[in-house]
Design a protein around this motif. Structure first.
Motif, PDB file in Angstrom:
ATOM      1  N   LYS A  43       0.836  -1.194   0.000  1.00 62.26           N
ATOM      2  CA  LYS A  43       0.000   0.000   0.000  1.00 62.26           C
ATOM      3  C   LYS A  43       0.877   1.252   0.000  1.00 62.26           C
ATOM      4  O   LYS A  43       1.859   1.341   0.725  1.00 62.26           O
ATOM      5  N   VAL A  44       0.507   2.227  -0.810  1.00 60.54           N
ATOM      6  CA  VAL A  44       1.212   3.499  -0.867  1.00 60.54           C
ATOM      7  C   VAL A  44       0.482   4.484   0.033  1.00 60.54           C
ATOM      8  O   VAL A  44      -0.691   4.771  -0.178  1.00 60.54           O
ATOM      9  N   ASN A  45       1.179   4.989   1.030  1.00 60.46           N
ATOM     10  CA  ASN A  45       0.572   5.919   1.975  1.00 60.46           C
ATOM     11  C   ASN A  45       1.061   7.353   1.780  1.00 60.46           C
ATOM     12  O   ASN A  45       0.865   8.194   2.643  1.00 60.46           O
ATOM     13  N   ASP A  46       1.704   7.624   0.663  1.00 57.21           N
ATOM     14  CA  ASP A  46       2.213   8.961   0.390  1.00 57.21           C
ATOM     15  C   ASP A  46       1.063   9.958   0.281  1.00 57.21           C
ATOM     16  O   ASP A  46      -0.037   9.612  -0.145  1.00 57.21           O
ATOM     17  N   LEU A  47       1.363  11.193   0.633  1.00 52.12           N
ATOM     18  CA  LEU A  47       0.383  12.265   0.514  1.00 52.12           C
ATOM     19  C   LEU A  47       0.001  12.440  -0.955  1.00 52.12           C
ATOM     20  O   LEU A  47       0.858  12.412  -1.841  1.00 52.12           O
ATOM     21  N   PHE A  48      -1.268  12.599  -1.188  1.00 54.97           N
ATOM     22  CA  PHE A  48      -1.759  12.825  -2.553  1.00 54.97           C
ATOM     23  C   PHE A  48      -2.549  14.118  -2.568  1.00 54.97           C
ATOM     24  O   PHE A  48      -3.558  14.249  -1.876  1.00 54.97           O
ATOM     25  N   ASP A  49      -2.057  15.080  -3.308  1.00 53.02           N
ATOM     26  CA  ASP A  49      -2.750  16.361  -3.463  1.00 53.02           C
ATOM     27  C   ASP A  49      -3.400  16.405  -4.833  1.00 53.02           C
ATOM     28  O   ASP A  49      -2.806  16.004  -5.823  1.00 53.02           O
ATOM     29  N   PHE A  50      -4.599  16.912  -4.860  1.00 51.75           N
ATOM     30  CA  PHE A  50      -5.308  17.062  -6.127  1.00 51.75           C
ATOM     31  C   PHE A  50      -5.606  18.538  -6.325  1.00 51.75           C
ATOM     32  O   PHE A  50      -6.013  19.217  -5.387  1.00 51.75           O
ATOM     33  N   PRO A  51      -5.380  19.046  -7.531  1.00 54.20           N
ATOM     34  CA  PRO A  51      -5.604  20.482  -7.750  1.00 54.20           C
ATOM     35  C   PRO A  51      -7.075  20.875  -7.577  1.00 54.20           C
ATOM     36  O   PRO A  51      -7.972  20.090  -7.854  1.00 54.20           O
ATOM     37  N   THR A  52      -7.275  22.093  -7.126  1.00 52.90           N
ATOM     38  CA  THR A  52      -8.651  22.574  -6.965  1.00 52.90           C
ATOM     39  C   THR A  52      -9.258  22.951  -8.306  1.00 52.90           C
ATOM     40  O   THR A  52     -10.469  22.930  -8.476  1.00 52.90           O
ATOM     41  N   LEU A  53      -8.408  23.296  -9.260  1.00 54.02           N
ATOM     42  CA  LEU A  53      -8.852  23.610 -10.614  1.00 54.02           C
ATOM     43  C   LEU A  53      -8.276  22.553 -11.550  1.00 54.02           C
ATOM     44  O   LEU A  53      -7.072  22.316 -11.566  1.00 54.02           O
ATOM     45  N   PHE A  54      -9.135  21.924 -12.308  1.00 48.80           N
ATOM     46  CA  PHE A  54      -8.729  20.799 -13.147  1.00 48.80           C
ATOM     47  C   PHE A  54      -9.171  21.038 -14.580  1.00 48.80           C
ATOM     48  O   PHE A  54     -10.348  21.282 -14.839  1.00 48.80           O
ATOM     49  N   TYR A  55      -8.225  20.989 -15.508  1.00 44.56           N
ATOM     50  CA  TYR A  55      -8.531  21.141 -16.934  1.00 44.56           C
ATOM     51  C   TYR A  55      -8.643  19.761 -17.567  1.00 44.56           C
ATOM     52  O   TYR A  55      -7.710  18.965 -17.526  1.00 44.56           O
ATOM     53  N   ILE A  56      -9.775  19.489 -18.183  1.00 44.16           N
ATOM     54  CA  ILE A  56     -10.053  18.170 -18.733  1.00 44.16           C
ATOM     55  C   ILE A  56      -9.500  18.010 -20.164  1.00 44.16           C
ATOM     56  O   ILE A  56      -9.374  16.898 -20.662  1.00 44.16           O
ATOM     57  N   ASP A  57      -9.138  19.106 -20.803  1.00 39.36           N
ATOM     58  CA  ASP A  57      -8.702  19.078 -22.210  1.00 39.36           C
ATOM     59  C   ASP A  57      -7.661  18.006 -22.540  1.00 39.36           C
ATOM     60  O   ASP A  57      -7.801  17.318 -23.557  1.00 39.36           O
ATOM     61  N   PRO A  58      -6.600  17.828 -21.733  1.00 42.32           N
ATOM     62  CA  PRO A  58      -5.583  16.826 -22.086  1.00 42.32           C
ATOM     63  C   PRO A  58      -6.091  15.389 -22.043  1.00 42.32           C
ATOM     64  O   PRO A  58      -5.413  14.483 -22.502  1.00 42.32           O
ATOM     65  N   PHE A  59      -7.274  15.170 -21.497  1.00 40.82           N
ATOM     66  CA  PHE A  59      -7.801  13.825 -21.351  1.00 40.82           C
ATOM     67  C   PHE A  59      -8.943  13.517 -22.314  1.00 40.82           C
ATOM     68  O   PHE A  59      -9.510  12.430 -22.283  1.00 40.82           O
ATOM     69  N   LEU A  60      -9.267  14.480 -23.157  1.00 37.55           N
ATOM     70  CA  LEU A  60     -10.337  14.284 -24.132  1.00 37.55           C
ATOM     71  C   LEU A  60      -9.823  13.519 -25.344  1.00 37.55           C
ATOM     72  O   LEU A  60      -8.724  13.784 -25.839  1.00 37.55           O
ATOM     73  N   LEU A  61     -10.643  12.611 -25.846  1.00 41.44           N
ATOM     74  CA  LEU A  61     -10.277  11.795 -26.996  1.00 41.44           C
ATOM     75  C   LEU A  61      -9.899  12.657 -28.197  1.00 41.44           C
ATOM     76  O   LEU A  61      -8.942  12.354 -28.905  1.00 41.44           O
TER      77      LEU A  61
END
Length: 102
Positions: A43-61
Protein backbone atom coordinates in the motif's frame (compact mmCIF):
# COMPACT_ATOMS: atom_id res chain seq x y z
CA UNK A 1 23.33 -27.16 -22.71
CA UNK A 2 23.31 -23.76 -21.05
CA UNK A 3 20.60 -21.32 -21.94
CA UNK A 4 21.24 -17.59 -21.68
CA UNK A 5 18.26 -15.44 -20.84
CA UNK A 6 18.16 -11.81 -21.80
CA UNK A 7 15.83 -9.65 -19.79
CA UNK A 8 14.56 -6.36 -21.01
CA UNK A 9 12.77 -3.83 -18.85
CA UNK A 10 10.03 -1.98 -20.64
CA UNK A 11 7.78 0.81 -19.51
CA UNK A 12 4.05 0.46 -19.89
CA UNK A 13 1.53 3.26 -19.81
CA UNK A 14 -2.22 2.96 -19.73
CA UNK A 15 -4.39 5.80 -20.98
CA UNK A 16 -8.11 6.33 -20.71
CA UNK A 17 -9.70 8.95 -22.95
CA UNK A 18 -12.95 10.80 -22.36
CA UNK A 19 -15.27 11.22 -25.36
CA UNK A 20 -17.53 13.88 -23.86
CA UNK A 21 -16.90 15.80 -20.63
CA UNK A 22 -19.43 14.68 -18.00
CA UNK A 23 -21.11 16.98 -15.51
CA UNK A 24 -19.51 14.98 -12.68
CA UNK A 25 -16.19 13.18 -13.01
CA UNK A 26 -15.05 10.48 -10.54
CA UNK A 27 -11.46 9.32 -10.11
CA UNK A 28 -10.17 5.98 -8.90
CA UNK A 29 -6.57 6.22 -7.77
CA UNK A 30 -4.35 3.12 -7.63
CA UNK A 31 -2.65 3.35 -4.23
CA UNK A 32 -0.62 0.13 -4.40
CA UNK A 33 2.73 -0.82 -5.89
CA UNK A 34 4.39 -4.18 -6.47
CA UNK A 35 7.30 -5.00 -4.15
CA UNK A 36 9.68 -7.16 -6.20
CA UNK A 37 11.67 -8.36 -3.18
CA UNK A 38 8.64 -9.37 -1.09
CA UNK A 39 6.76 -10.44 -4.25
CA UNK A 40 3.50 -8.86 -3.15
CA UNK A 41 1.50 -5.67 -3.31
CA UNK A 42 2.36 -2.83 -0.96
CA UNK A 43 0.00 0.00 0.00
CA UNK A 44 1.21 3.50 -0.87
CA UNK A 45 0.57 5.92 1.98
CA UNK A 46 2.21 8.96 0.39
CA UNK A 47 0.38 12.26 0.51
CA UNK A 48 -1.76 12.82 -2.55
CA UNK A 49 -2.75 16.36 -3.46
CA UNK A 50 -5.31 17.06 -6.13
CA UNK A 51 -5.60 20.48 -7.75
CA UNK A 52 -8.65 22.57 -6.97
CA UNK A 53 -8.85 23.61 -10.61
CA UNK A 54 -8.73 20.80 -13.15
CA UNK A 55 -8.53 21.14 -16.93
CA UNK A 56 -10.05 18.17 -18.73
CA UNK A 57 -8.70 19.08 -22.21
CA UNK A 58 -5.58 16.83 -22.09
CA UNK A 59 -7.80 13.82 -21.35
CA UNK A 60 -10.34 14.28 -24.13
CA UNK A 61 -10.28 11.79 -27.00
CA UNK A 62 -10.32 14.63 -29.55
CA UNK A 63 -7.02 15.92 -28.05
CA UNK A 64 -5.34 12.51 -27.79
CA UNK A 65 -2.68 13.06 -30.46
CA UNK A 66 -1.46 16.43 -29.17
CA UNK A 67 -1.67 15.27 -25.53
CA UNK A 68 0.56 12.25 -26.22
CA UNK A 69 3.05 14.41 -28.12
CA UNK A 70 3.19 16.86 -25.22
CA UNK A 71 3.64 14.06 -22.69
CA UNK A 72 6.56 12.70 -24.69
CA UNK A 73 8.07 16.17 -24.97
CA UNK A 74 7.80 16.70 -21.21
CA UNK A 75 9.44 13.30 -20.57
CA UNK A 76 12.33 14.22 -22.86
CA UNK A 77 12.74 17.65 -21.26
CA UNK A 78 12.87 16.07 -17.80
CA UNK A 79 15.57 13.65 -18.99
CA UNK A 80 17.53 16.56 -20.47
CA UNK A 81 17.14 18.55 -17.27
CA UNK A 82 18.57 15.67 -15.22
CA UNK A 83 21.45 15.28 -17.66
CA UNK A 84 22.31 18.99 -17.48
CA UNK A 85 22.02 19.08 -13.69
CA UNK A 86 24.43 16.15 -13.44
CA UNK A 87 26.88 17.86 -15.81
CA UNK A 88 26.65 21.08 -13.79
CA UNK A 89 27.30 19.19 -10.57
CA UNK A 90 30.39 17.60 -12.14
CA UNK A 91 31.64 21.05 -13.13
CA UNK A 92 31.18 22.34 -9.58
CA UNK A 93 33.01 19.33 -8.18
CA UNK A 94 35.82 19.77 -10.71
CA UNK A 95 36.24 23.41 -9.65
CA UNK A 96 36.40 22.47 -5.97
CA UNK A 97 39.28 20.07 -6.61
CA UNK A 98 41.36 22.46 -8.71
CA UNK A 99 41.25 25.70 -6.76
CA UNK A 100 39.45 27.61 -4.09
CA UNK A 101 37.41 30.53 -5.47
CA UNK A 102 37.51 32.48 -2.18
Amino acid sequence: TTMKLEREVIGVEKHSWIKEPPKTLFFQIDRVTYDKEAKNLKKVNDLFDFPTLFYIDPFLLKNKEIALKLQKSVRNLRKDKEKYLNALEMLYKYGEKQFNLL
